[in-house]
Design a protein around this motif. Sequence first.
Motif, PDB file in Angstrom:
ATOM      1  N   LYS A  38       0.841  -1.186   0.000  1.00 15.55           N
ATOM      2  CA  LYS A  38       0.000   0.000   0.000  1.00 15.55           C
ATOM      3  C   LYS A  38       0.881   1.243   0.000  1.00 15.55           C
ATOM      4  O   LYS A  38       1.744   1.405   0.855  1.00 15.55           O
ATOM      5  N   PHE A  39       0.659   2.112  -1.000  1.00 18.62           N
ATOM      6  CA  PHE A  39       1.416   3.351  -1.103  1.00 18.62           C
ATOM      7  C   PHE A  39       0.474   4.531  -0.957  1.00 18.62           C
ATOM      8  O   PHE A  39      -0.704   4.453  -1.277  1.00 18.62           O
ATOM      9  N   LYS A  40       1.032   5.655  -0.462  1.00 19.67           N
ATOM     10  CA  LYS A  40       0.229   6.858  -0.367  1.00 19.67           C
ATOM     11  C   LYS A  40      -0.071   7.393  -1.763  1.00 19.67           C
ATOM     12  O   LYS A  40       0.805   7.429  -2.619  1.00 19.67           O
ATOM     13  N   LYS A  41      -1.282   7.791  -1.955  1.00 19.16           N
ATOM     14  CA  LYS A  41      -1.683   8.315  -3.246  1.00 19.16           C
ATOM     15  C   LYS A  41      -1.038   9.684  -3.469  1.00 19.16           C
ATOM     16  O   LYS A  41      -0.895  10.492  -2.545  1.00 19.16           O
ATOM     17  N   LEU A  42      -0.624   9.941  -4.706  1.00 18.89           N
ATOM     18  CA  LEU A  42      -0.026  11.234  -5.031  1.00 18.89           C
ATOM     19  C   LEU A  42      -1.023  12.360  -4.788  1.00 18.89           C
ATOM     20  O   LEU A  42      -2.190  12.277  -5.168  1.00 18.89           O
ATOM     21  N   ARG A  43      -0.544  13.412  -4.156  1.00 20.06           N
ATOM     22  CA  ARG A  43      -1.377  14.598  -3.967  1.00 20.06           C
ATOM     23  C   ARG A  43      -1.015  15.582  -5.070  1.00 20.06           C
ATOM     24  O   ARG A  43       0.071  16.164  -5.066  1.00 20.06           O
ATOM     25  N   THR A  44      -1.883  15.758  -6.001  1.00 23.22           N
ATOM     26  CA  THR A  44      -1.599  16.632  -7.136  1.00 23.22           C
ATOM     27  C   THR A  44      -2.402  17.923  -7.043  1.00 23.22           C
ATOM     28  O   THR A  44      -3.429  17.997  -6.373  1.00 23.22           O
ATOM     29  N   VAL A  45      -1.911  18.941  -7.724  1.00 18.99           N
ATOM     30  CA  VAL A  45      -2.587  20.237  -7.811  1.00 18.99           C
ATOM     31  C   VAL A  45      -2.747  20.570  -9.278  1.00 18.99           C
ATOM     32  O   VAL A  45      -1.774  20.541 -10.045  1.00 18.99           O
ATOM     33  N   SER A  46      -3.951  20.883  -9.682  1.00 25.36           N
ATOM     34  CA  SER A  46      -4.221  21.165 -11.096  1.00 25.36           C
ATOM     35  C   SER A  46      -3.752  22.569 -11.470  1.00 25.36           C
ATOM     36  O   SER A  46      -3.487  23.412 -10.603  1.00 25.36           O
ATOM     37  N   GLY A  47      -3.684  22.796 -12.757  1.00 26.47           N
ATOM     38  CA  GLY A  47      -3.292  24.111 -13.252  1.00 26.47           C
ATOM     39  C   GLY A  47      -4.247  25.196 -12.786  1.00 26.47           C
ATOM     40  O   GLY A  47      -3.828  26.315 -12.441  1.00 26.47           O
ATOM     41  N   ASP A  48      -5.547  24.890 -12.772  1.00 26.26           N
ATOM     42  CA  ASP A  48      -6.542  25.863 -12.323  1.00 26.26           C
ATOM     43  C   ASP A  48      -6.318  26.235 -10.864  1.00 26.26           C
ATOM     44  O   ASP A  48      -6.442  27.398 -10.472  1.00 26.26           O
ATOM     45  N   GLU A  49      -5.989  25.222 -10.038  1.00 28.26           N
ATOM     46  CA  GLU A  49      -5.752  25.487  -8.625  1.00 28.26           C
ATOM     47  C   GLU A  49      -4.481  26.308  -8.424  1.00 28.26           C
ATOM     48  O   GLU A  49      -4.406  27.175  -7.555  1.00 28.26           O
ATOM     49  N   LEU A  50      -3.447  26.012  -9.243  1.00 28.47           N
ATOM     50  CA  LEU A  50      -2.202  26.778  -9.159  1.00 28.47           C
ATOM     51  C   LEU A  50      -2.431  28.248  -9.463  1.00 28.47           C
ATOM     52  O   LEU A  50      -1.859  29.138  -8.820  1.00 28.47           O
ATOM     53  N   MET A  51      -3.294  28.521 -10.457  1.00 30.23           N
ATOM     54  CA  MET A  51      -3.565  29.901 -10.849  1.00 30.23           C
ATOM     55  C   MET A  51      -4.269  30.676  -9.746  1.00 30.23           C
ATOM     56  O   MET A  51      -4.150  31.903  -9.648  1.00 30.23           O
ATOM     57  N   LYS A  52      -5.008  29.980  -8.885  1.00 30.03           N
ATOM     58  CA  LYS A  52      -5.755  30.645  -7.809  1.00 30.03           C
ATOM     59  C   LYS A  52      -4.893  30.893  -6.577  1.00 30.03           C
ATOM     60  O   LYS A  52      -5.273  31.672  -5.711  1.00 30.03           O
ATOM     61  N   LYS A  53      -3.731  30.199  -6.493  1.00 29.48           N
ATOM     62  CA  LYS A  53      -2.891  30.334  -5.309  1.00 29.48           C
ATOM     63  C   LYS A  53      -2.214  31.705  -5.261  1.00 29.48           C
ATOM     64  O   LYS A  53      -1.840  32.264  -6.285  1.00 29.48           O
ATOM     65  N   THR A  54      -2.055  32.230  -4.058  1.00 28.16           N
ATOM     66  CA  THR A  54      -1.339  33.485  -3.843  1.00 28.16           C
ATOM     67  C   THR A  54       0.106  33.168  -3.493  1.00 28.16           C
ATOM     68  O   THR A  54       0.375  32.423  -2.544  1.00 28.16           O
ATOM     69  N   VAL A  55       1.028  33.711  -4.262  1.00 23.37           N
ATOM     70  CA  VAL A  55       2.445  33.445  -4.055  1.00 23.37           C
ATOM     71  C   VAL A  55       3.072  34.585  -3.263  1.00 23.37           C
ATOM     72  O   VAL A  55       3.011  35.746  -3.670  1.00 23.37           O
ATOM     73  N   LYS A  56       3.654  34.264  -2.134  1.00 23.44           N
ATOM     74  CA  LYS A  56       4.318  35.283  -1.330  1.00 23.44           C
ATOM     75  C   LYS A  56       5.683  35.611  -1.930  1.00 23.44           C
ATOM     76  O   LYS A  56       6.404  34.723  -2.364  1.00 23.44           O
ATOM     77  N   PRO A  57       6.040  36.887  -1.977  1.00 23.75           N
ATOM     78  CA  PRO A  57       7.355  37.256  -2.519  1.00 23.75           C
ATOM     79  C   PRO A  57       8.472  36.768  -1.605  1.00 23.75           C
ATOM     80  O   PRO A  57       8.275  36.578  -0.400  1.00 23.75           O
ATOM     81  N   ALA A  58       9.630  36.553  -2.183  1.00 20.71           N
ATOM     82  CA  ALA A  58      10.787  36.123  -1.389  1.00 20.71           C
ATOM     83  C   ALA A  58      11.146  37.214  -0.383  1.00 20.71           C
ATOM     84  O   ALA A  58      11.030  38.403  -0.666  1.00 20.71           O
ATOM     85  N   ARG A  59      11.585  36.799   0.798  1.00 25.78           N
ATOM     86  CA  ARG A  59      11.995  37.751   1.832  1.00 25.78           C
ATOM     87  C   ARG A  59      13.509  37.891   1.821  1.00 25.78           C
ATOM     88  O   ARG A  59      14.246  36.914   1.673  1.00 25.78           O
ATOM     89  N   PHE A  60      13.967  39.132   1.970  1.00 27.91           N
ATOM     90  CA  PHE A  60      15.390  39.415   1.889  1.00 27.91           C
ATOM     91  C   PHE A  60      15.920  39.937   3.216  1.00 27.91           C
ATOM     92  O   PHE A  60      15.257  40.715   3.905  1.00 27.91           O
ATOM     93  N   VAL A  61      17.123  39.531   3.557  1.00 25.97           N
ATOM     94  CA  VAL A  61      17.843  40.131   4.672  1.00 25.97           C
ATOM     95  C   VAL A  61      18.577  41.370   4.172  1.00 25.97           C
ATOM     96  O   VAL A  61      18.662  42.384   4.851  1.00 25.97           O
ATOM     97  N   VAL A  62      19.123  41.265   2.947  1.00 32.22           N
ATOM     98  CA  VAL A  62      19.677  42.424   2.245  1.00 32.22           C
ATOM     99  C   VAL A  62      18.867  42.575   0.967  1.00 32.22           C
ATOM    100  O   VAL A  62      18.934  41.712   0.080  1.00 32.22           O
ATOM    101  N   ASN A  63      18.104  43.621   0.871  1.00 35.07           N
ATOM    102  CA  ASN A  63      17.176  43.798  -0.238  1.00 35.07           C
ATOM    103  C   ASN A  63      17.893  43.767  -1.587  1.00 35.07           C
ATOM    104  O   ASN A  63      18.829  44.521  -1.829  1.00 35.07           O
ATOM    105  N   GLY A  64      17.428  42.859  -2.448  1.00 26.13           N
ATOM    106  CA  GLY A  64      17.997  42.757  -3.784  1.00 26.13           C
ATOM    107  C   GLY A  64      19.344  42.081  -3.849  1.00 26.13           C
ATOM    108  O   GLY A  64      19.975  42.038  -4.913  1.00 26.13           O
ATOM    109  N   LEU A  65      19.811  41.533  -2.712  1.00 24.72           N
ATOM    110  CA  LEU A  65      21.147  40.927  -2.724  1.00 24.72           C
ATOM    111  C   LEU A  65      21.224  39.606  -1.964  1.00 24.72           C
ATOM    112  O   LEU A  65      21.812  38.648  -2.456  1.00 24.72           O
ATOM    113  N   LEU A  66      20.610  39.525  -0.773  1.00 22.53           N
ATOM    114  CA  LEU A  66      20.709  38.310   0.038  1.00 22.53           C
ATOM    115  C   LEU A  66      19.325  37.874   0.524  1.00 22.53           C
ATOM    116  O   LEU A  66      18.765  38.482   1.439  1.00 22.53           O
ATOM    117  N   PRO A  67      18.759  36.813  -0.079  1.00 17.83           N
ATOM    118  CA  PRO A  67      17.449  36.316   0.361  1.00 17.83           C
ATOM    119  C   PRO A  67      17.584  35.386   1.555  1.00 17.83           C
ATOM    120  O   PRO A  67      18.668  34.888   1.861  1.00 17.83           O
TER     121      PRO A  67
END
Length: 396
Positions: A38-67
């Motif tokens: 018995k294996f765990k079933k793959l958890r997939t995300v459809s293209g439509d669901e991906l389009m609805k997701k909110t993506v948080k911007p990368a956080r920087f310690v040094v803006n524009g240089l060190l994430p």
Amino acid sequence: MNWDAFKNHDGTYYVHREYNKPMPDAGLGQEAPQNRKKFKKLRTVSGDELMKKTVKPARFVVNGLLPRGLNIVAGKRKEGKSWLMLDLCFSVAEGEKFLDHPTEQGTVLYLDLEDPESRLIQRARGIRDVIPSKFHEATKAGRLGGGLTEQIEDFVKEHPDTNLVVIDTLQKIRKPKGDTYAGDYAVISALKSLADRLDIAIVCIHHTRKMKAKDTFDSVLGSTGLTAAADSIYVLERRADGKPFGRLSFISRDLPDSDLPVRFDHDTCRWYPIASSDIERELLLSDEAMSALVSFMKQELIYEGTATELCERLGLNIGANNLSSKLSKYKNSLQKLGVDYTKEKRNNHKVFTLNYNRKEPEYDGTMKSAYTPEALKKPGEEPFVGISENGLHRTA
């Protein structure tokens, strides 16, 4: 198998009851249905669901240089990596700019595992008159898999505003003889997992190979497992002629690939960014003869004579041929600083005619970076902030 043992008298075959069992599909490599685990079933995300997701911007310690995430800073021995990283730590601890880029102020942990505390104090005092209170250092720590992870986690619990941990050097916290691809990848993956879990930036100082590489990032010592698992790779390279100039090249999942021209100031023991257009002028002004020449022309405005006579006027003991070669080498840079010259032959002597005409604002030596976040964005576009790991990867 001897199939003749299963022949009937009429030449046909029969199947023995021991062999009359469902067999696996050899072509697909599947197990018999009753033997499948018995294996765990793959958890997939459809293209439509991906389009609805909110993506948080990368956080920087040094803006524009060190994430935030796992970062490697590599360079040759005695290249100035530790000076650069100490300056980074102090800048973040104070919330001041680092290489002309704004920082997010926070508590900083610096693991100086190669030098005694006395040397770190000497370096720190070379950069700052006062060491920031949010800066913490340690000269001893466990290895990865031997207590280091727990030590960093405990420190972050005690100082919740921690956003930067610098490890000097990577080799000191890894297991001996672990420089295989699998070993390198495992080390960096473990550190990346820790950085992501604590939401901080971890910077590992490392070395580059002695042999030159066609690609700057191939010069990082070790297998490609190091660079494959890290979020960002920085390589610090100094000029081979001994001049205090170099470049900080970097590739990152959260930033456009770039090269940042830099200059090391021995008086302040700090690296400073310089615009590409200013490198020639910086090189010229760092040359004693050319610097003296520019100062001389600002006073005289016009000069006519031989190279030997000019050496005498400048008080230089470098020889006429050497001065003539320098004039040719830095001709374009001299023009940018307002010094034009021509030469002609008179009575078997080369005569130089120099004129000083300041056509543009005086260059004050201010070193400004051409790689600020504002400069990296195109007209009409929002600044590039990258994509965090819970979103789609940025394409190069």
